[in-house]
Scaffold this motif. Structure first.
Motif, PDB file in Angstrom:
ATOM      1  N   LEU A  76       0.833  -1.199   0.000  1.00  0.00           N
ATOM      2  CA  LEU A  76       0.000   0.000   0.000  1.00  0.00           C
ATOM      3  C   LEU A  76       0.872   1.255   0.000  1.00  0.00           C
ATOM      4  N   ALA A  77       1.918   1.254   0.793  1.00  0.00           N
ATOM      5  CA  ALA A  77       2.830   2.405   0.848  1.00  0.00           C
ATOM      6  C   ALA A  77       3.500   2.633  -0.505  1.00  0.00           C
ATOM      7  N   ARG A  78       3.910   1.559  -1.168  1.00  0.00           N
ATOM      8  CA  ARG A  78       4.564   1.702  -2.477  1.00  0.00           C
ATOM      9  C   ARG A  78       3.590   2.258  -3.520  1.00  0.00           C
ATOM     10  N   VAL A  79       2.342   1.798  -3.494  1.00  0.00           N
ATOM     11  CA  VAL A  79       1.336   2.329  -4.424  1.00  0.00           C
ATOM     12  C   VAL A  79       1.116   3.813  -4.149  1.00  0.00           C
ATOM     13  N   ALA A  80       0.933   4.175  -2.897  1.00  0.00           N
ATOM     14  CA  ALA A  80       0.708   5.582  -2.543  1.00  0.00           C
ATOM     15  C   ALA A  80       1.906   6.439  -2.943  1.00  0.00           C
ATOM     16  N   ASP A  81       3.115   5.931  -2.748  1.00  0.00           N
ATOM     17  CA  ASP A  81       4.311   6.678  -3.148  1.00  0.00           C
ATOM     18  C   ASP A  81       4.299   6.962  -4.647  1.00  0.00           C
ATOM     19  N   GLU A  82       3.901   5.981  -5.442  1.00  0.00           N
ATOM     20  CA  GLU A  82       3.834   6.162  -6.895  1.00  0.00           C
ATOM     21  C   GLU A  82       2.721   7.125  -7.293  1.00  0.00           C
ATOM     22  N   GLY A 102      -2.807  21.938  -8.179  1.00  0.00           N
ATOM     23  CA  GLY A 102      -4.077  22.618  -7.957  1.00  0.00           C
ATOM     24  C   GLY A 102      -5.119  21.774  -7.255  1.00  0.00           C
ATOM     25  N   THR A 103      -4.800  20.510  -7.009  1.00  0.00           N
ATOM     26  CA  THR A 103      -5.735  19.653  -6.277  1.00  0.00           C
ATOM     27  C   THR A 103      -5.898  20.198  -4.865  1.00  0.00           C
ATOM     28  N   GLU A 104      -7.147  20.323  -4.449  1.00  0.00           N
ATOM     29  CA  GLU A 104      -7.429  20.812  -3.092  1.00  0.00           C
ATOM     30  C   GLU A 104      -7.871  19.693  -2.159  1.00  0.00           C
ATOM     31  N   LEU A 105      -8.542  18.675  -2.728  1.00  0.00           N
ATOM     32  CA  LEU A 105      -9.033  17.554  -1.940  1.00  0.00           C
ATOM     33  C   LEU A 105      -8.802  16.259  -2.714  1.00  0.00           C
ATOM     34  N   LEU A 106      -8.524  15.193  -1.987  1.00  0.00           N
ATOM     35  CA  LEU A 106      -8.397  13.853  -2.578  1.00  0.00           C
ATOM     36  C   LEU A 106      -9.631  13.064  -2.182  1.00  0.00           C
ATOM     37  N   GLY A 107     -10.363  12.566  -3.172  1.00  0.00           N
ATOM     38  CA  GLY A 107     -11.612  11.858  -2.903  1.00  0.00           C
ATOM     39  C   GLY A 107     -11.481  10.372  -3.126  1.00  0.00           C
ATOM     40  N   GLY A 108     -11.388   9.607  -2.046  1.00  0.00           N
ATOM     41  CA  GLY A 108     -11.301   8.151  -2.134  1.00  0.00           C
ATOM     42  C   GLY A 108     -12.676   7.535  -2.221  1.00  0.00           C
ATOM     43  N   LEU A 109     -12.854   6.632  -3.189  1.00  0.00           N
ATOM     44  CA  LEU A 109     -14.155   5.992  -3.388  1.00  0.00           C
ATOM     45  C   LEU A 109     -14.306   4.776  -2.489  1.00  0.00           C
ATOM     46  N   GLU A 110     -15.506   4.661  -1.926  1.00  0.00           N
ATOM     47  CA  GLU A 110     -15.863   3.530  -1.074  1.00  0.00           C
ATOM     48  C   GLU A 110     -15.784   2.251  -1.899  1.00  0.00           C
ATOM     49  N   LEU A 111     -15.245   1.247  -1.482  1.00  0.00           N
ATOM     50  CA  LEU A 111     -14.495   0.957  -0.284  1.00  0.00           C
ATOM     51  C   LEU A 111     -12.998   0.914  -0.603  1.00  0.00           C
ATOM     52  N   GLY A 112     -12.668   0.447  -1.789  1.00  0.00           N
ATOM     53  CA  GLY A 112     -11.262   0.229  -2.123  1.00  0.00           C
ATOM     54  C   GLY A 112     -10.402   1.470  -2.183  1.00  0.00           C
ATOM     55  N   GLY A 113     -11.004   2.621  -2.508  1.00  0.00           N
ATOM     56  CA  GLY A 113     -10.220   3.848  -2.577  1.00  0.00           C
ATOM     57  C   GLY A 113      -9.906   4.455  -1.224  1.00  0.00           C
ATOM     58  N   ILE A 114     -10.591   4.004  -0.175  1.00  0.00           N
ATOM     59  CA  ILE A 114     -10.412   4.613   1.151  1.00  0.00           C
ATOM     60  C   ILE A 114      -9.020   4.379   1.735  1.00  0.00           C
ATOM     61  N   PRO A 115      -8.504   3.144   1.769  1.00  0.00           N
ATOM     62  CA  PRO A 115      -7.156   2.991   2.313  1.00  0.00           C
ATOM     63  C   PRO A 115      -6.099   3.706   1.473  1.00  0.00           C
ATOM     64  N   THR A 144      -6.228   7.506   2.080  1.00  0.00           N
ATOM     65  CA  THR A 144      -5.692   7.823   3.406  1.00  0.00           C
ATOM     66  C   THR A 144      -4.164   7.853   3.364  1.00  0.00           C
ATOM     67  N   ALA A 145      -3.567   6.851   2.737  1.00  0.00           N
ATOM     68  CA  ALA A 145      -2.101   6.810   2.615  1.00  0.00           C
ATOM     69  C   ALA A 145      -1.591   7.962   1.750  1.00  0.00           C
ATOM     70  N   LEU A 146      -2.296   8.255   0.671  1.00  0.00           N
ATOM     71  CA  LEU A 146      -1.884   9.342  -0.233  1.00  0.00           C
ATOM     72  C   LEU A 146      -2.033  10.700   0.444  1.00  0.00           C
ATOM     73  N   SER A 147      -3.094  10.894   1.181  1.00  0.00           N
ATOM     74  CA  SER A 147      -3.298  12.141   1.910  1.00  0.00           C
ATOM     75  C   SER A 147      -2.164  12.377   2.904  1.00  0.00           C
ATOM     76  N   ALA A 148      -1.750  11.335   3.591  1.00  0.00           N
ATOM     77  CA  ALA A 148      -0.655  11.467   4.554  1.00  0.00           C
ATOM     78  C   ALA A 148       0.645  11.890   3.873  1.00  0.00           C
ATOM     79  N   ARG A 149       0.848  11.432   2.637  1.00  0.00           N
ATOM     80  CA  ARG A 149       2.076  11.773   1.914  1.00  0.00           C
ATOM     81  C   ARG A 149       2.022  13.172   1.304  1.00  0.00           C
ATOM     82  N   THR A 150       0.867  13.575   0.775  1.00  0.00           N
ATOM     83  CA  THR A 150       0.754  14.857   0.090  1.00  0.00           C
ATOM     84  C   THR A 150       0.329  15.997   1.001  1.00  0.00           C
ATOM     85  N   ARG A 151      -0.199  15.653   2.165  1.00  0.00           N
ATOM     86  CA  ARG A 151      -0.754  16.618   3.118  1.00  0.00           C
ATOM     87  C   ARG A 151      -1.995  17.309   2.565  1.00  0.00           C
TER      88      ARG A 151
END
Length: 177
Positions: A45-51, A59-72, A75-82
């Motif tokens: 998961l960390a390697r995917v989020a890193d990529e 210009g992205t202001e929000l990251l929208g993860g789709l239920e259910l598979g996009g949620i984890p 979350t990992a991508l948000s932590a990396r990009t802030r």
């Protein structure tokens, strides 16, 4: 072997299942990528989020993860990009806040969608329309795996650019499929 090729090999080894599977689209496939197998593995998961970090448009202001598979993944991508994460439901709750997207308000904001696997894009299409109806600007989806036929954009009808970490062709290349 490049980092991306190694990731393709590791995800393919972990997630490609053989048998008969009915996809969300109703299509029947002889193989299935069980994305929950890489999403539940913290290292993969960390390697995917890193990529994905480099695929998020400026210009992205929000990251929208789709239920259910996009949620984890979101979350990992948000932590990396802030960038703040949204958790986008398949349909709005019928109780409490009755929200479609949990998190910050989307009206007037540029949202990049985050999905696990795209084949025909049905769930992404539905989320795009719903978020646009709420006033969001949605132009890009980043995904872990794009299983759509090579050279096609299954979301062209909603003018959404697909930015995958890996394509089915890349996964097939590591197994010789």
């Amino acid at each position: 072997m490049s980092d991306l090729s190694a990731l393709a090999r590791d995800i393919d080894t972990c997630c490609r299942l053989h048998g008969e599977f009915t996809l969300r689209s109703g299509q029947v496939s002889h193989e299935y990528f069980d994305k929950y197998l890489f999403e539940s593995d913290p290292a993969l998961l960390a390697r995917v989020a890193d990529e994905m970090v480099g695929l998020v448009p400026e210009g992205t202001e929000l990251l929208g993860g789709l239920e259910l598979g996009g949620i984890p993944i979101v979350t990992a991508l948000s932590a990396r990009t802030r960038l703040p994460a949204l958790f986008v439901r398949k349909k709005a709750k019928e109780y409490g806040t009755c929200k479609l997207a949990e998190g910050p308000d989307v009206a007037g904001r540029r949202v990049t969608l985050v999905e696990d696997v795209i084949t025909t894009g049905g769930a992404v299409r539905d989320a795009t329309r719903a978020l646009r109806d709420l006033g969001a600007t949605v132009e890009v989806v980043v995904c872990a795996i794009d299983r759509s036929p090579e050279g096609t954009n299954p979301l062209a009808d909603v003018e959404l650019e697909v930015r995958p970490v890996l394509t089915k062709a890349q996964l097939d290349a590591v197994t010789g499929a």
